[in-house]
Scaffold this motif. Structure first.
Motif, PDB file in Angstrom:
ATOM      1  N   ASP A   1       8.285   0.931 -22.790  1.00  0.00           N
ATOM      2  CA  ASP A   1       7.963   0.743 -21.351  1.00  0.00           C
ATOM      3  C   ASP A   1       9.370   0.000 -20.759  1.00  0.00           C
ATOM      4  O   ASP A   1       9.420  -1.415 -21.040  1.00  0.00           O
ATOM      5  CB  ASP A   1       6.605  -0.379 -21.376  1.00  0.00           C
ATOM      6  N   PHE A   2      10.073   0.573 -20.084  1.00  0.00           N
ATOM      7  CA  PHE A   2      11.459   0.188 -19.670  1.00  0.00           C
ATOM      8  C   PHE A   2      11.091  -1.086 -18.705  1.00  0.00           C
ATOM      9  O   PHE A   2      11.965  -1.758 -18.432  1.00  0.00           O
ATOM     10  CB  PHE A   2      12.213   1.272 -18.942  1.00  0.00           C
ATOM     11  N   ILE A   3       9.920  -1.255 -17.899  1.00  0.00           N
ATOM     12  CA  ILE A   3       9.605  -1.965 -17.120  1.00  0.00           C
ATOM     13  C   ILE A   3       9.323  -3.598 -17.784  1.00  0.00           C
ATOM     14  O   ILE A   3       9.797  -4.468 -17.323  1.00  0.00           O
ATOM     15  CB  ILE A   3       8.350  -1.679 -16.181  1.00  0.00           C
ATOM     16  N   GLU A   4       8.700  -3.442 -18.963  1.00  0.00           N
ATOM     17  CA  GLU A   4       8.371  -4.619 -19.746  1.00  0.00           C
ATOM     18  C   GLU A   4       9.317  -4.908 -20.701  1.00  0.00           C
ATOM     19  O   GLU A   4       9.356  -6.301 -21.134  1.00  0.00           O
ATOM     20  CB  GLU A   4       6.727  -4.158 -20.438  1.00  0.00           C
ATOM     21  N   SER A   5      10.244  -4.000 -21.150  1.00  0.00           N
ATOM     22  CA  SER A   5      11.066  -4.411 -22.161  1.00  0.00           C
ATOM     23  C   SER A   5      12.447  -4.478 -21.797  1.00  0.00           C
ATOM     24  O   SER A   5      13.240  -3.618 -21.612  1.00  0.00           O
ATOM     25  CB  SER A   5      10.949  -3.165 -23.527  1.00  0.00           C
ATOM     26  N   ARG A   6      12.839  -5.774 -21.709  1.00  0.00           N
ATOM     27  CA  ARG A   6      14.227  -6.138 -21.312  1.00  0.00           C
ATOM     28  C   ARG A   6      15.210  -5.284 -22.601  1.00  0.00           C
ATOM     29  O   ARG A   6      16.147  -4.651 -22.061  1.00  0.00           O
ATOM     30  CB  ARG A   6      14.652  -7.582 -21.262  1.00  0.00           C
ATOM     31  N   PRO A   7      14.964  -5.259 -23.592  1.00  0.00           N
ATOM     32  CA  PRO A   7      15.958  -4.858 -24.680  1.00  0.00           C
ATOM     33  C   PRO A   7      16.145  -3.359 -24.382  1.00  0.00           C
ATOM     34  O   PRO A   7      17.152  -2.855 -24.566  1.00  0.00           O
ATOM     35  CB  PRO A   7      15.209  -5.130 -25.955  1.00  0.00           C
ATOM     36  N   ALA A   8      14.835  -2.673 -24.203  1.00  0.00           N
ATOM     37  CA  ALA A   8      14.838  -1.056 -24.023  1.00  0.00           C
ATOM     38  C   ALA A   8      15.687  -0.891 -22.606  1.00  0.00           C
ATOM     39  O   ALA A   8      16.640  -0.073 -22.690  1.00  0.00           O
ATOM     40  CB  ALA A   8      13.532  -0.592 -23.860  1.00  0.00           C
ATOM     41  N   THR A   9      15.759  -1.696 -21.688  1.00  0.00           N
ATOM     42  CA  THR A   9      16.321  -1.580 -20.358  1.00  0.00           C
ATOM     43  C   THR A   9      18.107  -1.691 -20.689  1.00  0.00           C
ATOM     44  O   THR A   9      18.674  -0.986 -20.204  1.00  0.00           O
ATOM     45  CB  THR A   9      15.787  -2.561 -19.097  1.00  0.00           C
ATOM     46  N   VAL A  10      18.036  -2.981 -21.547  1.00  0.00           N
ATOM     47  CA  VAL A  10      19.597  -3.153 -21.710  1.00  0.00           C
ATOM     48  C   VAL A  10      20.081  -1.823 -22.520  1.00  0.00           C
ATOM     49  O   VAL A  10      21.288  -1.352 -22.202  1.00  0.00           O
ATOM     50  CB  VAL A  10      19.501  -4.393 -22.605  1.00  0.00           C
ATOM     51  N   LYS A  11      19.412  -1.254 -23.353  1.00  0.00           N
ATOM     52  CA  LYS A  11      19.936  -0.356 -24.002  1.00  0.00           C
ATOM     53  C   LYS A  11      20.334   0.944 -23.435  1.00  0.00           C
ATOM     54  O   LYS A  11      21.200   1.734 -23.318  1.00  0.00           O
ATOM     55  CB  LYS A  11      18.991   0.198 -25.052  1.00  0.00           C
ATOM     56  N   LEU A  12      19.100   1.137 -22.486  1.00  0.00           N
ATOM     57  CA  LEU A  12      19.448   2.221 -21.274  1.00  0.00           C
ATOM     58  C   LEU A  12      20.395   1.933 -20.273  1.00  0.00           C
ATOM     59  O   LEU A  12      21.410   2.978 -20.373  1.00  0.00           O
ATOM     60  CB  LEU A  12      18.254   2.232 -20.375  1.00  0.00           C
ATOM     61  N   THR A  13      20.860   0.688 -19.980  1.00  0.00           N
ATOM     62  CA  THR A  13      22.025   0.507 -19.129  1.00  0.00           C
ATOM     63  C   THR A  13      23.411   0.913 -19.905  1.00  0.00           C
ATOM     64  O   THR A  13      24.294   1.474 -19.463  1.00  0.00           O
ATOM     65  CB  THR A  13      22.047  -1.135 -18.827  1.00  0.00           C
ATOM     66  N   ARG A  14      23.310   0.555 -21.340  1.00  0.00           N
ATOM     67  CA  ARG A  14      24.616   0.593 -22.099  1.00  0.00           C
ATOM     68  C   ARG A  14      24.795   2.280 -22.253  1.00  0.00           C
ATOM     69  O   ARG A  14      25.872   2.483 -22.514  1.00  0.00           O
ATOM     70  CB  ARG A  14      24.441  -0.209 -23.491  1.00  0.00           C
ATOM     71  N   SER A  15      23.920   2.995 -22.174  1.00  0.00           N
ATOM     72  CA  SER A  15      23.761   4.365 -22.542  1.00  0.00           C
ATOM     73  C   SER A  15      24.550   5.132 -21.296  1.00  0.00           C
ATOM     74  O   SER A  15      24.757   6.246 -21.358  1.00  0.00           O
ATOM     75  CB  SER A  15      22.390   4.927 -22.933  1.00  0.00           C
ATOM     76  N   ILE A  16      24.611   4.734 -20.357  1.00  0.00           N
ATOM     77  CA  ILE A  16      25.018   5.308 -19.058  1.00  0.00           C
ATOM     78  C   ILE A  16      26.529   5.151 -19.105  1.00  0.00           C
ATOM     79  O   ILE A  16      27.264   4.198 -19.159  1.00  0.00           O
ATOM     80  CB  ILE A  16      24.830   4.525 -17.744  1.00  0.00           C
ATOM     81  N   PRO A  17      27.259   6.405 -19.118  1.00  0.00           N
ATOM     82  CA  PRO A  17      28.752   6.335 -19.378  1.00  0.00           C
ATOM     83  C   PRO A  17      29.463   5.501 -18.159  1.00  0.00           C
ATOM     84  O   PRO A  17      28.755   5.367 -16.932  1.00  0.00           O
ATOM     85  CB  PRO A  17      28.868   7.791 -19.099  1.00  0.00           C
ATOM     86  N   LYS A  18      30.574   4.783 -18.555  1.00  0.00           N
ATOM     87  CA  LYS A  18      31.087   3.871 -17.441  1.00  0.00           C
ATOM     88  C   LYS A  18      31.290   4.600 -16.228  1.00  0.00           C
ATOM     89  O   LYS A  18      31.203   3.910 -15.127  1.00  0.00           O
ATOM     90  CB  LYS A  18      32.419   3.489 -18.118  1.00  0.00           C
ATOM     91  N   GLU A  19      31.692   5.750 -16.021  1.00  0.00           N
ATOM     92  CA  GLU A  19      32.131   6.550 -14.756  1.00  0.00           C
ATOM     93  C   GLU A  19      30.614   6.692 -14.013  1.00  0.00           C
ATOM     94  O   GLU A  19      30.800   7.185 -12.955  1.00  0.00           O
ATOM     95  CB  GLU A  19      32.818   7.926 -15.024  1.00  0.00           C
ATOM     96  N   ASN A  20      29.746   6.592 -14.919  1.00  0.00           N
ATOM     97  CA  ASN A  20      28.397   6.978 -13.806  1.00  0.00           C
ATOM     98  C   ASN A  20      27.743   5.690 -13.758  1.00  0.00           C
ATOM     99  O   ASN A  20      26.401   5.562 -12.916  1.00  0.00           O
ATOM    100  CB  ASN A  20      27.625   7.790 -14.690  1.00  0.00           C
ATOM    101  N   LYS A  21      28.223   4.366 -13.625  1.00  0.00           N
ATOM    102  CA  LYS A  21      27.402   3.150 -13.403  1.00  0.00           C
ATOM    103  C   LYS A  21      27.282   2.810 -12.112  1.00  0.00           C
ATOM    104  O   LYS A  21      26.098   2.116 -11.751  1.00  0.00           O
ATOM    105  CB  LYS A  21      28.271   2.055 -14.029  1.00  0.00           C
ATOM    106  N   GLN A  22      28.085   3.465 -11.268  1.00  0.00           N
ATOM    107  CA  GLN A  22      27.988   3.120  -9.847  1.00  0.00           C
ATOM    108  C   GLN A  22      27.458   4.301  -8.875  1.00  0.00           C
ATOM    109  O   GLN A  22      27.353   4.438  -7.888  1.00  0.00           O
ATOM    110  CB  GLN A  22      29.144   2.654  -9.389  1.00  0.00           C
TER     111      GLN A  22
END
Length: 126
Positions: A63-84
Motif C-alpha cells: 500500500d503505497f499510501i501507508e508504506s513510506r519505504p514502498a513509496t521511497v522504493k517507487l521514487t528511486r525506481s523512476i529514471p533520473k530523466e523522468n523525475k520531473q
C-alpha cells in the motif's frame, strides 16, 4: 487490465493528483504496472511478472499510501530523466503548503511513477 480500473492516461494521472480517484484504485494502477496480478480462483496475488527486486521486497503488492519505504522504493525506481515529468508534461506545480501531507505527496509519487511508466512503455496500456 484489472477489472474496473480506469485506463492509464494523463487524465487518470491528473485524477490521482487531484484526489479524484480513491487510494485503492491508485494503488491498483501501480500494482498492475509493476506486474502484480490477483488470482481470483486462489484469492492470492501472483507476483511472477514482477521485477525480482520488487518481488523479493514485496511478495504482495504494498500500500503505497501507508508504506513510506514502498513509496521511497517507487521514487528511486523512476529514471533520473523522468523525475520531473509531472511538471514538464502536465504542468503540475505541486501542492500548496497546507496540502503537503504524506498521503498527497505519496499520491504525487505514484502519479509521477505512472507517468514515467507511460513514457517508458508508450504502447502499453494498463
Amino acid at each position: 487490465m484489472m477489472p474496473d480500473l480506469p485506463p492509464l492516461t494523463t487524465d487518470t494521472i491528473w485524477a490521482i493528483l487531484n484526489d479524484a480517484i480513491d487510494d485503492h484504485t491508485a494503488n491498483q494502477l501501480v500494482w498492475y504496472a509493476l506486474g502484480y496480478r490477483f488470482d481470483a480462483a486462489t484469492a492470492q496475488w501472483d507476483a511472477s511478472g514482477v521485477e525480482p527486486d520488487w518481488r523479493e521486497a514485496y511478495p504482495e503488492p504494498p500500500d503505497f499510501i501507508e508504506s513510506r519505504p514502498a513509496t521511497v522504493k517507487l521514487t528511486r525506481s523512476i529514471p533520473k530523466e523522468n523525475k520531473q515529468l509531472l511538471k514538464e508534461q502536465l504542468g503540475f506545480t505541486g501542492y500548496k503548503v497546507g496540502e503537503l501531507v504524506p498521503r498527497l505527496t505519496r499520491r504525487a509519487t505514484m502519479a509521477n511513477w505512472l507517468l514515467s511508466y507511460l513514457q517508458l512503455n508508450p504502447i502499453s496500456h494498463v
